[in-house]
Write a protein that holds these residues in place. Structure first.
Motif, PDB file in Angstrom:
ATOM      1  N   GLY A 158       6.122  -5.057  -3.258  1.00  0.00           N
ATOM      2  CA  GLY A 158       4.800  -4.814  -4.333  1.00  0.00           C
ATOM      3  C   GLY A 158       4.374  -3.365  -4.160  1.00  0.00           C
ATOM      4  O   GLY A 158       3.272  -2.959  -4.577  1.00  0.00           O
ATOM      5  N   SER A 159       5.380  -2.430  -3.656  1.00  0.00           N
ATOM      6  CA  SER A 159       4.993  -1.200  -3.295  1.00  0.00           C
ATOM      7  C   SER A 159       5.506  -0.339  -4.755  1.00  0.00           C
ATOM      8  O   SER A 159       6.574  -0.474  -5.196  1.00  0.00           O
ATOM      9  CB  SER A 159       5.407  -0.483  -2.251  1.00  0.00           C
ATOM     10  OG  SER A 159       6.654  -0.213  -2.295  1.00  0.00           O
ATOM     11  N   PRO A 160       4.771   0.739  -5.333  1.00  0.00           N
ATOM     12  CA  PRO A 160       5.326   1.513  -6.625  1.00  0.00           C
ATOM     13  C   PRO A 160       6.289   2.192  -6.128  1.00  0.00           C
ATOM     14  O   PRO A 160       6.692   2.527  -4.880  1.00  0.00           O
ATOM     15  CB  PRO A 160       4.144   2.182  -6.972  1.00  0.00           C
ATOM     16  CG  PRO A 160       2.915   1.191  -6.376  1.00  0.00           C
ATOM     17  CD  PRO A 160       3.375   0.678  -5.273  1.00  0.00           C
ATOM     18  N   LEU A 161       7.437   2.290  -6.903  1.00  0.00           N
ATOM     19  CA  LEU A 161       8.402   3.293  -6.674  1.00  0.00           C
ATOM     20  C   LEU A 161       8.556   4.375  -7.887  1.00  0.00           C
ATOM     21  O   LEU A 161       8.088   4.197  -8.796  1.00  0.00           O
ATOM     22  CB  LEU A 161       9.872   2.443  -7.210  1.00  0.00           C
ATOM     23  CG  LEU A 161      11.157   3.246  -7.373  1.00  0.00           C
ATOM     24  CD1 LEU A 161      11.610   3.914  -6.050  1.00  0.00           C
ATOM     25  CD2 LEU A 161      12.182   2.249  -7.813  1.00  0.00           C
ATOM     26  N   VAL A 162       8.772   5.591  -7.340  1.00  0.00           N
ATOM     27  CA  VAL A 162       9.081   6.915  -8.215  1.00  0.00           C
ATOM     28  C   VAL A 162      10.485   7.283  -7.980  1.00  0.00           C
ATOM     29  O   VAL A 162      10.547   7.492  -6.861  1.00  0.00           O
ATOM     30  CB  VAL A 162       7.959   7.986  -7.861  1.00  0.00           C
ATOM     31  CG1 VAL A 162       8.193   9.190  -8.582  1.00  0.00           C
ATOM     32  CG2 VAL A 162       6.396   7.414  -7.988  1.00  0.00           C
ATOM     33  N   LYS A 176       0.678  -1.228   0.159  1.00  0.00           N
ATOM     34  CA  LYS A 176       0.098  -0.054   0.142  1.00  0.00           C
ATOM     35  C   LYS A 176       0.709   1.350   0.046  1.00  0.00           C
ATOM     36  O   LYS A 176       0.304   2.429   0.003  1.00  0.00           O
ATOM     37  CB  LYS A 176      -0.853  -0.014   1.261  1.00  0.00           C
ATOM     38  CG  LYS A 176      -1.987  -1.119   0.984  1.00  0.00           C
ATOM     39  CD  LYS A 176      -2.956  -1.103   2.504  1.00  0.00           C
ATOM     40  CE  LYS A 176      -3.891  -2.234   2.379  1.00  0.00           C
ATOM     41  NZ  LYS A 176      -4.679  -2.172   3.556  1.00  0.00           N
ATOM     42  N   ASP A 177       2.247   1.367   0.190  1.00  0.00           N
ATOM     43  CA  ASP A 177       3.080   2.297   0.321  1.00  0.00           C
ATOM     44  C   ASP A 177       3.541   2.568  -1.104  1.00  0.00           C
ATOM     45  O   ASP A 177       3.496   1.750  -2.068  1.00  0.00           O
ATOM     46  CB  ASP A 177       4.353   1.977   1.095  1.00  0.00           C
ATOM     47  CG  ASP A 177       3.920   2.159   2.612  1.00  0.00           C
ATOM     48  OD1 ASP A 177       3.433   3.066   2.917  1.00  0.00           O
ATOM     49  OD2 ASP A 177       4.342   1.125   3.257  1.00  0.00           O
ATOM     50  N   ALA A 193       8.682  17.087  -3.669  1.00  0.00           N
ATOM     51  CA  ALA A 193       7.628  17.748  -3.535  1.00  0.00           C
ATOM     52  C   ALA A 193       6.483  17.519  -4.379  1.00  0.00           C
ATOM     53  O   ALA A 193       5.222  17.237  -4.118  1.00  0.00           O
ATOM     54  CB  ALA A 193       7.724  19.233  -3.221  1.00  0.00           C
ATOM     55  N   ALA A 194       6.944  17.125  -5.725  1.00  0.00           N
ATOM     56  CA  ALA A 194       5.887  16.767  -6.821  1.00  0.00           C
ATOM     57  C   ALA A 194       5.630  15.492  -6.766  1.00  0.00           C
ATOM     58  O   ALA A 194       4.819  14.957  -7.652  1.00  0.00           O
ATOM     59  CB  ALA A 194       6.528  17.458  -8.097  1.00  0.00           C
ATOM     60  N   ALA A 195       6.093  14.566  -6.102  1.00  0.00           N
ATOM     61  CA  ALA A 195       5.838  13.099  -6.215  1.00  0.00           C
ATOM     62  C   ALA A 195       5.260  12.465  -5.004  1.00  0.00           C
ATOM     63  O   ALA A 195       5.811  12.490  -3.892  1.00  0.00           O
ATOM     64  CB  ALA A 195       7.025  12.399  -6.477  1.00  0.00           C
ATOM     65  N   PRO A 196       3.917  12.684  -5.050  1.00  0.00           N
ATOM     66  CA  PRO A 196       3.325  12.108  -3.842  1.00  0.00           C
ATOM     67  C   PRO A 196       3.538  10.481  -3.335  1.00  0.00           C
ATOM     68  O   PRO A 196       3.367   9.581  -4.237  1.00  0.00           O
ATOM     69  CB  PRO A 196       1.765  12.097  -4.449  1.00  0.00           C
ATOM     70  CG  PRO A 196       1.628  11.888  -5.723  1.00  0.00           C
ATOM     71  CD  PRO A 196       3.113  12.716  -6.194  1.00  0.00           C
ATOM     72  N   GLY A 197       4.156  10.312  -2.286  1.00  0.00           N
ATOM     73  CA  GLY A 197       4.395   9.075  -1.559  1.00  0.00           C
ATOM     74  C   GLY A 197       4.346   8.689  -0.289  1.00  0.00           C
ATOM     75  O   GLY A 197       3.683   9.954   0.427  1.00  0.00           O
TER      76      GLY A 197
END
Length: 475
Positions: A202-206, A176-177, A217-221
């Motif tokens: 299984g958490s998305p990575l940006v 969920k992260d 600041a522009a990448a919501p995590g």
């Protein structure tokens, strides 16, 4: 839903995609977003190209090519040798020769002599490979080489899995992260924690490319990784810092986080950062837990499976009173398998009873919380019969309004053995005649014998690619 046995890249298990459980934004990097099925298909295509190799070099730029190259090797059971993209020709030659890399995978530096195997991001293969055994070498990571030629740290698949699972439990890290960071992909922090970590849980990575305040600041995590330099820049941009207020964890590592940065980050975001401790050789062995107390200057307790102890120069135990310092020794399932081609160096760092000598100096309190003082080689200062940790002095100096950065070292002294010298980068608005004021500042807050005997004002401190101060270049 169960997908059978869980491999190192367990969120990329092909059965998950076959069952229709895709992750549309599994990895976002360099302007591209790759789904779970994209990663499996493209990385398996890479695996087919390198499956007969033993070791390949990857020029670890923050690109999708690097991600697919690493994943393809892990799928095929081929050892990855990550190469920092800013390495000089001599360093690259040493890494390639020492590691025995047979080819470059993806990209190659100009003038490369080894063959280059391309990575095609749009190619797809659904071939399946048996999961390599846990003792299979996943990576050979090269140290920064501050005390000689870089050494190859051998990390197995089993060690990596144990380290990531222990960290996931400590941080309550789940699918969920969303992890955000812009760290290099050639060290434990950015590559193993920052890429394999999210792929395991299984958490998305940006990946932001560069770890700038604006990019974060522009990448919501929900989880953000940074080194102290990153967080120092974030707190200097209050608008960007406040955008991180909804994050679950702000994690700092690779070097001590200055207490003023810790406090300012807490003030701007509403939460205190999580500090942790590790090395290329050990991965992460100590951390503040997600539900644990967050103290400035402390890196928490051992993660699951890890034991620690302190020893003095004679090998005797050091009391866990939060003040006494000693050499930190650790053991656990995530430790490395030795230095490649360096049996003497490998043997030297292990005790006869099986503990790894980290080379770091630490204090442990009665509750098991650890504070890292610094490296034994450069941060343990023996002055006038006292054993003094440079980190303690640096923390106090960073609390002075006129100090932007500082590094404290011991230099040879005929009378004291070592003389404490502080190299200080003053803030732009710092007053003149600062040196004596800083000496007095330390003497007022610590024991008098811990005060610097000399303060040298400098424009900058020498740092390596991970932002760590290279104290060997000072003095």
């Amino acid at each position: 839903m169960s997908y059978g046995s869980l491999p190192l890249l367990k969120s990329l298990h092909p059965a998950a995609v076959a069952a229709g459980a895709d992750i549309p934004d599994a990895v976002t990097i360099d302007g591209l977003t790759l789904s779970r099925s994209d990663l499996i298909g493209a990385a398996t295509s890479v695996a087919e190209r390198v499956a007969q190799a033993e070791r390949v070099a990857v020029l670890a730029r923050p690109t999708a090519t690097t991600v697919l190259a690493v994943l393809g090797c892990l799928i095929a059971g081929v050892t990855v040798v990550p190469v920092p993209p800013d390495s000089g020709t001599a360093e690259i030659a040493h890494i390639l020769t020492d590691s025995g890399a047979q080819a470059w995978l993806g990209e190659a530096p100009e003038g490369a002599e080894l063959p280059v195997v391309p990575v095609r991001a749009h190619a797809r293969s659904w071939h399946t490979y048996p999961e390599p055994g846990p003792d299979t070498t996943a990576f050979i990571l090269y140290t920064s080489g501050t005390t000689g030629a870089p050494k190859g740290v051998v990390l197995s698949r089993g060690a990596i899995a144990a380290g990531l699972d222990a960290l996931a439990r400590a941080w309550a890290w789940t699918s969920k992260d969303v992890l955000v960071h812009g760290l290099p992909l050639f060290h434990v922090h950015g590559l193993i924690l920052g890429l394999l970590g999210p792929l395991r849980v299984g958490s998305p990575l940006v990946h932001t490319g560069k770890p700038t305040p604006a990019a974060y600041a522009a990448a919501p995590g929900t989880i953000y990784f940074g080194v102290p330099t990153v967080w120092s820049r974030v707190v200097e941009d209050p608008g960007a810092a406040k955008e991180l207020a909804n994050a679950r964890l702000l994690v700092s590592g690779s070097a001590p986080l200055p207490v003023p940065v810790f406090e300012r980050l807490r003030e701007l975001t509403g939460q205190a950062p999580v500090e942790r401790y590790g090395m290329s050789e050990t991965m992460i062995t100590l951390s503040i837990r997600a539900d644990g107390e967050r103290r400035p200057g402390w890196v928490g307790v051992p993660v699951e499976g890890v034991q620690t102890r302190l020893r003095d120069e004679s090998g005797e135990p050091v009391p866990h009173d939060g003040e006494s310092i000693g050499g930190l020794q650790v053991r656990g399932p995530m430790l490395f398998g030795g230095y490649l081609n360096r049996p003497d160096a490998t043997a030297e760092c292990w005790t006869a009873d099986g503990w790894f000598r980290t080379g770091d100096v630490a204090a442990i309190d009665a509750g098991g919380y650890h504070r890292i003082v610094g490296r034994e080689s450069v941060d343990l200062i023996k002055s006038g019969g006292f054993r003094i940790g440079a980190g303690e002095i640096e923390t106090v100096l960073l609390g002075h309004a006129a100090v932007a950065e500082v590094a404290v070292v011991g230099v040879p002294d005929d009378d004291l053995g070592q003389r404490i010298v502080a190299f200080v980068v003053p803030r732009a608005d710092a007053p003149g005649e600062l040196e004596q004021a800083l000496i007095d500042h330390v003497a007022q807050q610590l024991s008098v014998h811990k005060r610097p005997r000399e303060v040298r004002l400098v424009e900058s401190l020498p740092r390596n690619a991970m932002g760590k101060v290279q104290k060997k270049l000072l003095g």
